[in-house]
Design an enzyme around this catalytic site. Sequence first.
Site, PDB file in Angstrom:
ATOM      1  N   ALA A 252     -36.381   3.823   8.991  1.00 54.22           N
ATOM      2  CA  ALA A 252     -35.952   5.123   9.531  1.00 54.22           C
ATOM      3  C   ALA A 252     -36.018   5.118  11.063  1.00 54.22           C
ATOM      4  O   ALA A 252     -36.929   4.502  11.633  1.00 54.22           O
ATOM      5  CB  ALA A 252     -36.831   6.225   8.965  1.00 54.22           C
ATOM      6  N   GLY A 254     -32.710   4.520  10.777  1.00 49.43           N
ATOM      7  CA  GLY A 254     -31.657   3.776  10.112  1.00 49.43           C
ATOM      8  C   GLY A 254     -30.625   3.119  10.989  1.00 49.43           C
ATOM      9  O   GLY A 254     -29.679   2.503  10.469  1.00 49.43           O
ATOM     10  N   LYS A 256     -30.730   0.401  12.860  1.00 45.70           N
ATOM     11  CA  LYS A 256     -30.661  -1.056  12.761  1.00 45.70           C
ATOM     12  C   LYS A 256     -30.174  -1.488  11.380  1.00 45.70           C
ATOM     13  O   LYS A 256     -29.437  -2.475  11.249  1.00 45.70           O
ATOM     14  CB  LYS A 256     -32.019  -1.653  13.116  1.00 45.70           C
ATOM     15  CG  LYS A 256     -32.440  -1.332  14.559  1.00 45.70           C
ATOM     16  CD  LYS A 256     -33.844  -1.774  14.864  1.00 45.70           C
ATOM     17  CE  LYS A 256     -34.266  -1.316  16.252  1.00 45.70           C
ATOM     18  NZ  LYS A 256     -34.417   0.164  16.336  1.00 45.70           N
ATOM     19  N   CYS A 373     -40.594  -0.806  20.617  1.00 46.55           N
ATOM     20  CA  CYS A 373     -40.073  -0.125  21.811  1.00 46.55           C
ATOM     21  C   CYS A 373     -41.243   0.198  22.743  1.00 46.55           C
ATOM     22  O   CYS A 373     -41.317   1.271  23.329  1.00 46.55           O
ATOM     23  CB  CYS A 373     -39.286   1.124  21.442  1.00 46.55           C
ATOM     24  SG  CYS A 373     -40.182   2.337  20.444  1.00 46.55           S
TER      25      CYS A 373
END
Length: 433
Positions: A252, A254, A256, A373
């Site tokens: 989630a 979603g 990628k 990230c």
Amino acid sequence: MNASSGAESRAVAARVLDAVLHRGRSLKPELAAALPTLKDPRDRALVEAICFAVLRRPARYEAALKDWMPRPLGKRDSDLRALLYVGFAQLDLALPAHAALAATVDAARTIGRSHQAGMVNALLRRAQRDGFPTIDAHAHWPAWLRARVRRDWPADELAILEASATAPPLWLRVNRGQGGREAYRARLGEAGIAASVDEALPDALRLDEPIAIAALPGFADGAVSVQDGAAQLVADALSPPSGARVLDACAAPGGKTAHLLERDPSLRLTALDVDAARLDTVRSGLARLRLGAQARLLAADASDLAAWWDGTPFDAVLLDAPCSATGIVRRQPDVLMHRRESDIAVMVALQARLLDALWRTVATGGVLVYATCSILKEENEDQARAFLARTPDARVEALDASYGRDREVGRQRLPGELGYDGFFYSRLRKVLS
């Protein structure tokens, strides 16, 4: 945009900011709930721009109120404080001052602060006339987090902080299944929207001027999605062979999962997430892109293999791990308000647990891409080094310079470099031990 809608949009922005700044709420869900209440897309875009402008540099507005008000606002005045920040942000956004200030004063009445509309007017006019106090522009960064950024990236600290306070470009991902990048770029041109390409990103277009997502040609029909350039590189880092059995372990919302399937619909892809509600976002996104039947969606804790894994190994596993999100502060500025120092150790332990569990699901000869990230080394290169040290059948594979700075066990992109978000990538191959 009429006067009443102008006041209402400022009132909506104030309500969102009050929830985020004073009640511990997260920006994304607050905006998701608030924006549909506004009919005009211009109003929705304005509210979003104001909220981000405030949350990227709140310290300067706080300093202004501290300097200009004889008595500080109390806890019961949190909505008023948020509205004043809305007015200040409009000056920074270079909106026509007269209309912006008038609408904000009207919004004071909308939120039940008619008796303080004069004060709102006076404070906004002072900001317009005198500008804001000169302070450390990044004073809203928690001291502990800024210290970690300085420790990890001493030569880049100020560049990281400044990039994190700057509005990013809008990166688009063109759906290969509905035409190529150049064809979609031509559609944008016909709509008067300028876009540029990045040769490292075969599916990407970059828009430097903001635009409402609904205004993108073909968006509702799945022709294009919004996804940062750094996130788009993950599909290249994984590069599963055609028809491969693939796992997106923390799927989630979603993006990628969808990108992998757009590139190769023959993949046998399982999208896993611990949050069943967030999987609904994955499901709706795949449906918009006409990929709804292409993925198997499972709600489970990825580290609890007994709960979901059938024992058949995967050729490729993507672990876009839960992390501090310190590489995407410019997109989620409220991260700085919600993150606590104790969170980092919890995140690091969770990442290690996920790595160890998911490695068991990788076929011999297969790959696992570990991505975050984050810009913190303990979540990234330190995490990858520790995993390699305790995992004899794991080997790191080199990624090229398009992924950022070489960290030996992976690559690190810092926020703002090439217009990308901050991101870490490590590609790990399972070998015979």
